[in-house]
Design a protein around this motif. Structure first.
Motif, PDB file in Angstrom:
ATOM      1  N   ILE A   1       0.887  -1.129   0.110  1.00  0.00           N
ATOM      2  CA  ILE A   1       0.101   0.241   0.223  1.00  0.00           C
ATOM      3  C   ILE A   1       0.901   1.341   0.009  1.00  0.00           C
ATOM      4  N   GLY A   2       0.801   2.079  -1.304  1.00  0.00           N
ATOM      5  CA  GLY A   2       1.486   3.299  -1.121  1.00  0.00           C
ATOM      6  C   GLY A   2       0.744   4.511  -0.710  1.00  0.00           C
ATOM      7  N   VAL A   3       1.197   4.978   0.197  1.00  0.00           N
ATOM      8  CA  VAL A   3       0.232   6.093   0.975  1.00  0.00           C
ATOM      9  C   VAL A   3       0.833   7.341   0.773  1.00  0.00           C
ATOM     10  N   ASN A   4       0.076   8.301   1.270  1.00  0.00           N
ATOM     11  CA  ASN A   4       0.324   9.837   0.958  1.00  0.00           C
ATOM     12  C   ASN A   4       0.982  10.402   2.480  1.00  0.00           C
ATOM     13  N   HIS A   5       2.110  10.727   2.283  1.00  0.00           N
ATOM     14  CA  HIS A   5       2.955  11.020   3.564  1.00  0.00           C
ATOM     15  C   HIS A   5       1.956  12.062   4.340  1.00  0.00           C
ATOM     16  N   CYS A   6       1.579  13.335   3.908  1.00  0.00           N
ATOM     17  CA  CYS A   6       0.890  14.351   4.513  1.00  0.00           C
ATOM     18  C   CYS A   6      -0.330  13.812   5.045  1.00  0.00           C
ATOM     19  N   VAL A   7      -1.112  12.849   4.484  1.00  0.00           N
ATOM     20  CA  VAL A   7      -2.385  12.462   5.010  1.00  0.00           C
ATOM     21  C   VAL A   7      -2.023  11.327   5.997  1.00  0.00           C
ATOM     22  N   ALA A   8      -0.783  10.873   6.293  1.00  0.00           N
ATOM     23  CA  ALA A   8      -0.322  10.060   7.297  1.00  0.00           C
ATOM     24  C   ALA A   8      -0.354  10.929   8.507  1.00  0.00           C
ATOM     25  N   HIS A   9       0.272  12.123   8.317  1.00  0.00           N
ATOM     26  CA  HIS A   9       0.390  12.962   9.540  1.00  0.00           C
ATOM     27  C   HIS A   9      -1.006  13.273  10.294  1.00  0.00           C
ATOM     28  N   ILE A  10      -2.064  13.728   9.248  1.00  0.00           N
ATOM     29  CA  ILE A  10      -3.431  13.683   9.682  1.00  0.00           C
ATOM     30  C   ILE A  10      -4.026  12.490  10.482  1.00  0.00           C
ATOM     31  N   GLU A  11      -3.621  11.457   9.821  1.00  0.00           N
ATOM     32  CA  GLU A  11      -4.565  10.160  10.119  1.00  0.00           C
ATOM     33  C   GLU A  11      -3.950   9.608  11.724  1.00  0.00           C
ATOM     34  N   ILE A  12      -2.563   9.782  11.681  1.00  0.00           N
ATOM     35  CA  ILE A  12      -1.905   9.542  13.043  1.00  0.00           C
ATOM     36  C   ILE A  12      -2.351  10.334  14.157  1.00  0.00           C
ATOM     37  N   GLY A  13      -2.521  11.502  13.949  1.00  0.00           N
ATOM     38  CA  GLY A  13      -2.918  12.574  14.840  1.00  0.00           C
ATOM     39  C   GLY A  13      -4.531  12.160  15.280  1.00  0.00           C
ATOM     40  N   ARG A  14      -5.275  11.954  14.376  1.00  0.00           N
ATOM     41  CA  ARG A  14      -6.700  11.851  14.508  1.00  0.00           C
ATOM     42  C   ARG A  14      -6.670  10.622  15.662  1.00  0.00           C
ATOM     43  N   GLU A  15      -5.968   9.592  15.187  1.00  0.00           N
ATOM     44  CA  GLU A  15      -6.038   8.370  16.081  1.00  0.00           C
ATOM     45  C   GLU A  15      -5.421   8.636  17.473  1.00  0.00           C
ATOM     46  N   GLN A  16      -4.188   9.356  17.466  1.00  0.00           N
ATOM     47  CA  GLN A  16      -3.914   9.602  18.927  1.00  0.00           C
ATOM     48  C   GLN A  16      -4.558  10.452  19.670  1.00  0.00           C
ATOM     49  N   CYS A  17      -5.161  11.478  19.132  1.00  0.00           N
ATOM     50  CA  CYS A  17      -5.569  12.380  19.777  1.00  0.00           C
ATOM     51  C   CYS A  17      -7.114  12.221  19.953  1.00  0.00           C
ATOM     52  N   GLY A  18      -7.913  11.287  19.200  1.00  0.00           N
ATOM     53  CA  GLY A  18      -9.114  11.305  19.315  1.00  0.00           C
ATOM     54  C   GLY A  18     -10.078  12.369  18.786  1.00  0.00           C
ATOM     55  N   CYS A  19      -9.256  13.289  18.015  1.00  0.00           N
ATOM     56  CA  CYS A  19     -10.162  14.373  17.430  1.00  0.00           C
ATOM     57  C   CYS A  19     -10.688  13.747  16.095  1.00  0.00           C
ATOM     58  N   ASP A  20     -11.879  14.462  15.678  1.00  0.00           N
ATOM     59  CA  ASP A  20     -12.675  13.579  14.596  1.00  0.00           C
ATOM     60  C   ASP A  20     -12.546  14.324  13.058  1.00  0.00           C
ATOM     61  N   ASP A  21     -12.550  15.683  13.112  1.00  0.00           N
ATOM     62  CA  ASP A  21     -12.554  16.516  11.776  1.00  0.00           C
ATOM     63  C   ASP A  21     -11.655  17.748  11.884  1.00  0.00           C
ATOM     64  N   PRO A  22     -10.484  17.571  12.252  1.00  0.00           N
ATOM     65  CA  PRO A  22      -9.749  18.898  12.663  1.00  0.00           C
ATOM     66  C   PRO A  22      -9.305  19.754  11.391  1.00  0.00           C
ATOM     67  N   ILE A  23      -8.838  20.805  11.670  1.00  0.00           N
ATOM     68  CA  ILE A  23      -7.861  21.554  10.743  1.00  0.00           C
ATOM     69  C   ILE A  23      -6.656  21.085  11.088  1.00  0.00           C
ATOM     70  N   LEU A  24      -5.748  20.726  10.121  1.00  0.00           N
ATOM     71  CA  LEU A  24      -4.171  20.132  10.578  1.00  0.00           C
ATOM     72  C   LEU A  24      -3.598  21.417  10.056  1.00  0.00           C
ATOM     73  N   LEU A  25      -2.657  21.823  11.219  1.00  0.00           N
ATOM     74  CA  LEU A  25      -1.690  22.525  11.119  1.00  0.00           C
ATOM     75  C   LEU A  25      -0.303  21.842  11.155  1.00  0.00           C
ATOM     76  N   TYR A  26       0.148  21.807   9.566  1.00  0.00           N
ATOM     77  CA  TYR A  26       1.178  20.638   9.337  1.00  0.00           C
ATOM     78  C   TYR A  26       2.451  21.694   9.114  1.00  0.00           C
ATOM     79  N   VAL A  27       3.270  21.335  10.220  1.00  0.00           N
ATOM     80  CA  VAL A  27       4.570  22.312   9.987  1.00  0.00           C
ATOM     81  C   VAL A  27       5.720  21.523  10.285  1.00  0.00           C
ATOM     82  N   SER A  28       6.429  21.012   9.151  1.00  0.00           N
ATOM     83  CA  SER A  28       7.403  19.954   9.103  1.00  0.00           C
ATOM     84  C   SER A  28       8.769  20.872   8.585  1.00  0.00           C
ATOM     85  N   GLY A  29       9.843  20.146   8.351  1.00  0.00           N
ATOM     86  CA  GLY A  29      11.028  20.666   7.836  1.00  0.00           C
ATOM     87  C   GLY A  29      10.669  21.013   6.312  1.00  0.00           C
ATOM     88  N   GLY A  30      10.128  20.215   5.250  1.00  0.00           N
ATOM     89  CA  GLY A  30       9.731  20.677   4.160  1.00  0.00           C
ATOM     90  C   GLY A  30       8.473  21.173   3.843  1.00  0.00           C
TER      91      GLY A  30
END
Ligand code: AMP
Ligand code: MG
Length: 345
Positions: A116-145
């Motif tokens: 399964i080839g996955v989208n790295h940015c979407v993976a940041h959202i999905e692990i965050g949703r799983e860990q934090c139990g939030c359902d429909d967030p705005i993701l502020l994605y702040v990384s190196g690149g």
């Protein structure tokens, strides 16, 4: 990508996730219910200069087998316990992505399990949703690149605003490097800013003047970087510049995230990416959310930085919803956009 019938629904085994978009090579796992286990990772830290994609890929090739063995040993697993292989298909640096994809293809073929080839940015959202139990967030994605403000709308994660030049983490790393601090510079800038705050506890901290990075819903950090370098050159205390740089850069991100909340009428912010490890950014997000009756969430640091577990988690989600990647469609895509991936869960 191809759709398969639901024969993988009753997943019997673990999903392995392989992350290799940039300087970090990481292997992580989720169990058959999608529950995460911490990753085993290694990050290339050049003595001087930035990351050369080819050198990072060589680092990944050298360490891959050991990292995977360490992970399986830690979990008391053997390769046959792996039921599927997920990997970052993009976006990222070509040579690094290709190393991870090659490892994923080899393992999937050898073990006869789905790929399964996955989208790295979407993976940041999905692990965050799983860990934090939030359902429909705005993701502020702040990384190196990357620096993006993302929301789910009409079956895709849409980019509502993003950097027009460099990622915020890259800006902090470049600033630090210009003043002799090796990669990753972000954590050291945070320490210096805190030092400034600690040594000026009673005075109202006056920020040094810097350009503001907001352009409509987008951001830009290279002007801020040049101006901060100039302040140091002109004799401003280094710690004070670190503090002011953080305040300006983070306020810009929080402003765009707040506007995204207002436009979409959502009420959750989720932080992700390595810069989300920064306590000051977390606090700013909490303050903004409190003021408008929203909630701010941030996963543990090990799931903010790039990690294989988030790739495993997204691979698991795609697999149980019937999506796998055929070998013919498994090529990496350096420019893969967050809104390219249909969200079918
Ligand atoms: P990522 O690209 O998501 O793996 O994150 C790596 C980036 O996060 C690098 O640019 C680091 O400098 C940055 N970073 C990590 N920890 C912190 C921190 N505490 N404050 C600011 N930036 C950080
Ligand atoms: Mg990332």
């Amino acid at each position: 990508m191809i759709l398969v019938e639901r024969r993988y629904m009753g997943l019997d085994g673990w999903v392995l996730g392989i992350e290799s978009t940039a300087h970090t090579f990481s292997f992580g796992l989720v169990d058959s219910n999608g529950l995460p286990r911490p990753s085993v990772s290694d990050t290339l830290r050049p003595d001087s200069g930035g990351i050369h994609p080819r050198e990072a890929a060589d680092h990944h090739v050298e360490l891959g087998a050991k990292l995977l063995k360490d992970l399986l040993d830690r979990e008391n697993l053997v390769p046959n316990d792996i039921a599927a292989i997920a990997y970052s298909q993009g976006p990222g640096m070509g040579p690094c992505l290709r190393t991870g994809a090659a490892a994923a293809r080899a393992l999937s073929t050898y073990l006869s399990v789905p790929l399964i080839g996955v989208n790295h940015c979407v993976a940041h959202i999905e692990i965050g949703r799983e860990q934090c139990g939030c359902d429909d967030p705005i993701l502020l994605y702040v990384s190196g690149g990357n620096t993006q403000v993302i929301a789910r709308l009409d079956g895709k994660y849409r980019v509502l605003g993003e950097t027009l030049d460099i990622g915020i983490g890259n800006m902090l790393d470049k600033f630090a490097r210009a003043h002799g601090i090796p990669f990753p510079g972000g954590p050291e800038v945070e320490k210096m800013a805190q030092k400034w705050l600690d040594s000026n506890p009673n005075s109202s901290l006056k920020e040094l003047e810097l350009p503001y990075a907001v352009h409509g819903m987008d951001l830009a950090f290279s002007g801020l970087l040049s101006a901060a370098n100039r302040l140091v050159k002109d004799g401003s205390p280094f710690e004070a510049v670190c503090w002011s740089l953080q305040e300006h850069a983070f306020a810009a991100c929080i402003e765009v995230a707040e506007r995204a909340l207002a436009h979409t009428r959502k009420d959750q912010i989720l932080l992700g990416g390595g810069v989300a490890c920064n306590q000051r950014l977390r606090t700013m997000s909490e303050i903004m959310c409190r003021e408008r009756g929203a909630s701010s969430y941030c996963p543990p640091k090990m799931y903010c930085i790039d990690n294989g577990t988030m790739i495993a988690r997204l691979g698991w989600l795609e697999l149980i919803n019937g999506r796998v990647t055929s070998l013919e469609h498994s090529a990496v895509d350096q420019e893969l956009r967050t809104d390219h991936t249909a969200i079918i869960w």
